[in-house]
Design a protein around this motif. Structure first.
Motif, mmCIF file in Angstrom:
data_model
loop_
_atom_site.group_PDB
_atom_site.id
_atom_site.type_symbol
_atom_site.label_atom_id
_atom_site.label_comp_id
_atom_site.label_asym_id
_atom_site.label_seq_id
_atom_site.Cartn_x
_atom_site.Cartn_y
_atom_site.Cartn_z
ATOM 1 N N ALA A 42 11.144 -17.930 -84.075
ATOM 2 C CA ALA A 42 11.549 -16.681 -84.734
ATOM 3 C C ALA A 42 11.709 -15.623 -83.643
ATOM 4 C CB ALA A 42 10.504 -16.266 -85.769
ATOM 5 N N ASP A 43 12.825 -15.690 -82.930
ATOM 6 C CA ASP A 43 12.969 -14.858 -81.734
ATOM 7 C C ASP A 43 14.269 -14.052 -81.732
ATOM 8 O OD1 ASP A 43 14.650 -17.018 -81.441
ATOM 9 O OD2 ASP A 43 13.968 -17.592 -79.445
ATOM 10 N N VAL A 44 14.862 -13.841 -82.904
ATOM 11 C CA VAL A 44 16.057 -13.012 -83.027
ATOM 12 C C VAL A 44 15.835 -12.007 -84.156
ATOM 13 C CG1 VAL A 44 17.711 -14.685 -82.108
ATOM 14 C CG2 VAL A 44 17.089 -14.762 -84.531
ATOM 15 N N ASP A 45 16.611 -10.940 -84.145
ATOM 16 C CA ASP A 45 16.518 -9.927 -85.197
ATOM 17 C C ASP A 45 17.866 -9.219 -85.310
ATOM 18 O OD1 ASP A 45 16.128 -7.741 -86.822
ATOM 19 O OD2 ASP A 45 14.251 -7.103 -85.898
ATOM 20 N N PRO A 46 18.762 -9.715 -86.179
ATOM 21 C CA PRO A 46 20.099 -9.134 -86.260
ATOM 22 C C PRO A 46 20.152 -7.795 -86.987
ATOM 23 C CG PRO A 46 19.842 -10.850 -87.913
ATOM 24 C CD PRO A 46 18.599 -10.869 -87.075
ATOM 25 N N LEU A 47 19.199 -7.534 -87.858
ATOM 26 C CA LEU A 47 19.288 -6.362 -88.725
ATOM 27 C C LEU A 47 18.581 -5.138 -88.177
ATOM 28 C CD1 LEU A 47 18.698 -7.969 -92.249
ATOM 29 C CD2 LEU A 47 20.785 -7.840 -90.887
ATOM 30 N N ASN A 48 17.391 -5.302 -87.641
ATOM 31 C CA ASN A 48 16.571 -4.162 -87.246
ATOM 32 C C ASN A 48 16.731 -3.801 -85.775
ATOM 33 O OD1 ASN A 48 15.456 -4.454 -89.871
ATOM 34 N ND2 ASN A 48 13.983 -5.936 -89.078
ATOM 35 N N ALA A 49 16.924 -4.803 -84.936
ATOM 36 C CA ALA A 49 16.972 -4.565 -83.486
ATOM 37 C C ALA A 49 18.278 -5.009 -82.856
ATOM 38 C CB ALA A 49 15.806 -5.289 -82.805
ATOM 39 N N THR A 50 19.230 -5.454 -83.672
ATOM 40 C CA THR A 50 20.483 -6.035 -83.162
ATOM 41 C C THR A 50 20.206 -6.932 -81.950
ATOM 42 O OG1 THR A 50 20.980 -4.001 -81.904
ATOM 43 C CG2 THR A 50 21.980 -4.232 -84.077
ATOM 44 N N ASP A 51 19.272 -7.844 -82.135
ATOM 45 C CA ASP A 51 18.850 -8.781 -81.085
ATOM 46 C C ASP A 51 19.360 -10.165 -81.462
ATOM 47 O OD1 ASP A 51 17.636 -10.359 -79.225
ATOM 48 O OD2 ASP A 51 15.581 -9.797 -79.745
#
Length: 695
Positions: free
Chosen positions: A159-168
Motif C-alpha cells: 500500500a504505497d501509492v495515493d492517487p487522491l490525497n497526495a497525487t502519489d
C-alpha cells in the motif's frame, strides 16, 4: 516499498496537498525566514526597490533569493525551512530521549528505539552485507514459470501509492494498492490498483525525446549495473540492459501523468473475476492469493489500460528479465538499509544525477525521516502531546470556520450558478470535516515487530504492517476522520472522498502560524493554506465529488462550462511562466493546485477582512494590513531549487514551483489596490482577465 525516488527528489519538500518542493531557507539562520512578534513578515527578506506590480515575488523575497544558498544535502530550499528545521529539532529531542531511556518491551517507545538503533548501526549493516536480503533474492531466483512469477508479484505488492490525497503514483512494484471509498462506489471501501514498476520517476523519463531525458536514461542504465555490481550480482551489465529494456516496455504501458490526475477517467471498477478477461497474462488467482486480496470481490482499476498492458508483459517478456527486474528493485527500494556502497550509489543517481543534490543528508536525519515513514503515528503522538497546545488548536479551528464561512458567502454571491448547483456546493462547504493538529485515535503498531539489529527486516516488516493496516479497511464503512498525514508533517491535505481536511501540528507554527503576529500575517500565511485546502474540494478534480465524497456530476451543463472556461484561462496564465528558455510550467497539469490557490487566497482575504469587524487594521512598520496579508502569502512561497530538481518538478508534479504560486495575487482585486498596481505594470491583468474561480 519505501519511496526512494521522490524522497530524494523532494527530500525536504513541504507540500500543500501534494508533492511540491517548496521548503526551506538556509542551514544557518542568516538566510532563514525570521518571524517578528507583531509584523510577522520578514522585512529583511524583501527587496523593496522592486516595484510590486512588476515582480511581486522579488518584492517580497528578493533579498532572501539573493543571499540564500541551497544546503548541500537538499535539492531545494524555501520559506517552510523554519518550520521544517524546528520540527526536526523537536523530533530529534523526542527520539533521543526515548533511545536513551529504558522503554517497556513491546511498547511503541521500544519500537522507536529499536528501529532507530538498527538504522543508525551502519557498521552492523555493512558487516551483514547482503545476508538480510538473501531470502528475498532466493525467492526471485526460484521462479520457474508464469504462475510462480504471478505469485511473487503478488507477494511484493504494498500500500504505497495515493492517487487522491497526495497525487502519489510512484511504486517500484508492478502495481500499487490504495484503500478508501471507491470513486464509483459511494459508501463502499475498495482496494485501488495503480500502475507501477519503474525505477525513474515516471513514463516521460523513458519516452520523452528531450535530450536531457535521453542523458538520464543512459545514466539510469549505468546506475542499475553499478547497483547490481555493488550487491555482488554476476553479469551486471547484461542484466541492467534487460531491466532497462523491460522498463521501457512498462513505461509504454503506463497512463500519462495528466491522465492519472483526472479522477473522472479513473473510476473503473472490476470484479475480481474480470481481471483474467480484461487483463490476461498474469495468473490472477495466484496473484490475489499471494497479495492477500483473494477476499476482495471488486477493485477500483485506477489505471485500467495500464493494468491490461502490464499483465500482457508478464506473459510476453522472458522470465529471466522479470527475475532480474525483481532483484534490482528489491535492492533499490531498500538501499538505505543495505551496505554503504549500495546506499551511496543510490544517492549518487537519485540525489545528484536526478535532482542535483551534491551531498546526502546525515544518517541521523535520515533515521528520523524513516521513523516518520514506519512509525509515524507513534512519534506523532509524542510530538503532539509535547508541542501542540490546545490553545493553538482552538485558534486554528476558529480560522477554519471563518474561512469556510467566507467561501460559502462567495458561493452564495455567484450570479451565474444554477440554484441546484449552488445548493450542493454550499452543502459541501458546510459538511467538510476538519482535523487540526492530530487524529482523534492513534494507530496500533502491536503487530509490527521491530528488531534492534536488523534494519532491512524492520523496513520490510514495516511495509507489510502498513499493507495489512490498509487491507483491514476493505468492506468496512469509510472513516471520515481518517488521517493521511502524521502530526509532525509540515504540510496540509484535502481528502476528496472523505470531504475532509488535515492540518498537522507541524504546519501550525512559524512561519505559517504565529499567535504573536497580527491577523493580517496569520490569514495571509496559514489562512491561505486553509483556504487552499478548502478550495481543493472545488478545483477541477475536487468539484467532481459531491458532499458525500461520491464522484458524480452535480453541475448543470451551463455551470460546468463557466467553470471550465475559468480553468482554461488559469491554465493559459501558468503556461506563460517559463523558468527555462526550453521549458514552461504545464498549466493543465498544475490546474487543480492553481485553482485552489486562487480561490483559497480570496477566501482567506475575505475572512481576514471579516475578522476586522468593519475597522481598518493598523499600519505596522509602514505596511497596511492588506499589504502585510499579501506579503505574508508571497513569503510562504519563497523557493530556490536546483535546475535538475526544477526540471523534474515541472515534468512530474501537479504543483507549480513556488515563485509562480506567489503570483496568484494577480487575480485578486484587493492586491491591485493594496500596492497601487496599474496598467503598464508587468504583472497587471485587466479586470476581465483576472481569473475568478468560485466568486
Amino acid at each position: 516499498m519505501k519511496k526512494t525516488v521522490f524522497t530524494l527528489l523532494l527530500s525536504t519538500a513541504v507540500i500543500v496537498a501534494g508533492p511540491v518542493a517548496c521548503t526551506s531557507g538556509k542551514d544557518d539562520s542568516s538566510a532563514a525566514f525570521s518571524v517578528g512578534t507583531e509584523l510577522g513578515i520578514d522585512k529583511a527578506a524583501m527587496d523593496t526597490s522592486v516595484k510590486p506590480g512588476d515582480d511581486f515575488y522579488a518584492y517580497a523575497n528578493g533579498n532572501w533569493q539573493k543571499i540564500t544558498e541551497i544546503p548541500a544535502d537538499r535539492s531545494s530550499t524555501g520559506a517552510f525551512y523554519a518550520a521544517f528545521v524546528e520540527t526536526e529539532k523537536r523530533n530529534r529531542e523526542l527520539v533521543d530521549a526515548i533511545v536513551k531511556g529504558t522503554p517497556k518491551e513491546g511498547s511503541d517507545e521500544a519500537r522507536i528505539a529499536n528501529f532507530y538503533k538498527a538504522y543508525m548501526n551502519t557498521q552492523g549493516i555493512d558487516a551483514a552485507g547482503m545476508k538480510p536480503v538473501e531470502a528475498d533474492l532466493a525467492r526471485f531466483a526460484a521462479i520457474s514459470d508464469k504462475e510462480e512469477l504471478s505469485k511473487v508479484l503478488g507477494e511484493q505488492i504494498r500500500a504505497d501509492v495515493d492517487p487522491l490525497n497526495a497525487t502519489d503514483f510512484n511504486t517500484e512494484n508492478l502495481f500499487g494498492i490504495f484503500v478508501t471509498q471507491g470513486l464509483a462506489t459511494p459508501g463502499e471501501v475498495l482496494p485501488y490498483m495503480l500502475q507501477g514498476g519503474l525505477g525513474m520517476p515516471e513514463r516521460e523519463y523513458y519516452l520523452s525525446s528531450d535530450a536531457k531525458m535521453a542523458t538520464l536514461r543512459t545514466a539510469y542504465q549505468a546506475y542499475v549495473a553499478k547497483l547490481l555490481t555493488a550487491a555482488g550480482i554476476a553479469d551486471a551489465d547484461a542484466k541492467a540492459k534487460r531491466i532497462f529494456d523491460l522498463e521501457m516496455k512498462i513505461a509504454k504501458a503506463h497512463a500519462t501523468r495528466e491522465e492519472s490526475e483526472d479522477f473522472t477517467r479513473s473510476a473503473t471498477v472490476w470484479n475480481k473475476e474480470e481481471f483474467a478477461k480484461k487483463a490476461p497474462g498474469i495468473d490472477w488467482p495466484a496473484f490475489f492469493a499471494a497479495a492477500k486480496l483473494d477476499g476482495a470481490t471488486k477493485f477500483a482499476a485506477y489505471h485500467p489500460g495500464a493494468i491490461t498492458g502490464l499483465s500482457a508483459l508478464v506473459a510476453s517478456q522472458p522470465l529471466d528479465a522479470w527475475k532480474d527486474w525483481l532483484t534490482f528493485h528489491q535492492i533499490n527500494s531498500h538501499a538505505d538499509v543495505l551496505p554503504s556502497a549500495i546506499d551511496q550509489a543510490h544517492f549518487a543517481f537519485y540525489g545528484t544525477t536526478l535532482s542535483g543534490t551534491p551531498q546526502q543528508r546525515s544518517r541521523d536525519k535520515r533515521a528520523l525521516a524513516a521513523l516518520d515513514t514506519y512509525l509515524g503515528d507513534a512519534v506523532g503522538r509524542a510530538y503532539a502531546e509535547k508541542y501542540f497546545p490546545a490553545s493553538a488548536k482552538a485558534e486554528v479551528r476558529d480560522m477554519v470556520e471563518g474561512i469556510k464561512a467566507a467561501f460559502a458567502k462567495r458561493v452564495e454571491a455567484i450570479d451565474w450558478m444554477a440554484p441546484e448547483t449552488k445548493k450542493e456546493a454550499l452543502k459541501k462547504v458546510e459538511t467538510i470535516a476538519v482535523g487540526v493538529g492530530y487524529p482523534d485515535s492513534w494507530r496500533d503498531y502491536g503487530s509490527y515487530s521491530v528488531s534492534a539489529d536488523n534494519a532491512y527486516a524492520n523496513a520490510v516488516a514495516g511495509e507489510k504492517a502498513e499493507y495489512a493496516h490498509q487491507l483491514a479497511k476493505i468492506g468496512k464503512p469509510m472513516d471520515k476522520g481518517e488521517w493521511w498525514m502524521v502530526p509532525q508533517t509540515v504540510n496540509a491535505v484535502n481528502l476528496p472522498v472523505q470531504n475532509a481536511l488535515n492540518f498537522p501540528a507541524a504546519i501550525l507554527q512559524p512561519p505559517f502560524f504565529n499567535p504573536q503576529a497580527d491577523p493580517a500575517y496569520n490569514y495571509g500565511a496559514i489562512g491561505a493554506v486553509i483556504g487552499h485546502e478548502i478550495s481543493h474540494s472545488f478545483d477541477n478534480n475536487g468539484a467532481a465529488f459531491d458532499s458525500t465524497g461520491a464522484l458524480r456530476n452535480w453541475w448543470t451543463a451551463a455551470d460546468l462550462k463557466k467553470f471550465e472556461e475559468a480553468g482554461a484561462a488559469l491554465a493559459a496564465q501558468y503556461d506563460a511562466y517559463r523558468p527555462f528558455p526550453d521549458l514552461a510550467v504545464n498549466g493543465k497539469l498544475t490546474l487543480g493546485e492553481n485553482i485552489a490557490d486562487v480561490a483559497g487566497l480570496q477566501a482567506a482575504y475575505d475572512a481576514y477582512r471579516a475578522s476586522l469587524k468593519g475597522k481598518e487594521a493598523p499600519v505596522i512598520d509602514g505596511f497596511t494590513g492588506d499589504q502585510r496579508f499579501f506579503i505574508a502569502y508571497a513569503q510562504t512561497w519563497a523557493t530556490k531549487m536546483r535546475d535538475e530538481a526544477l526540471r523534474a518538478r515541472i515534468a512530474t508534479d501537479g504543483h507549480a514551483p513556488g515563485m509562480y504560486r506567489a503570483l496568484t495575487v494577480r487575480n485578486i482585486d484587493a492586491w491591485y489596490k493594496a500596492f497601487d498596481v496599474k496598467e503598464g505594470d508587468k504583472l497587471y491583468l485587466a479586470p476581465d482577465k483576472r481569473v475568478r474561480v468560485w466568486g
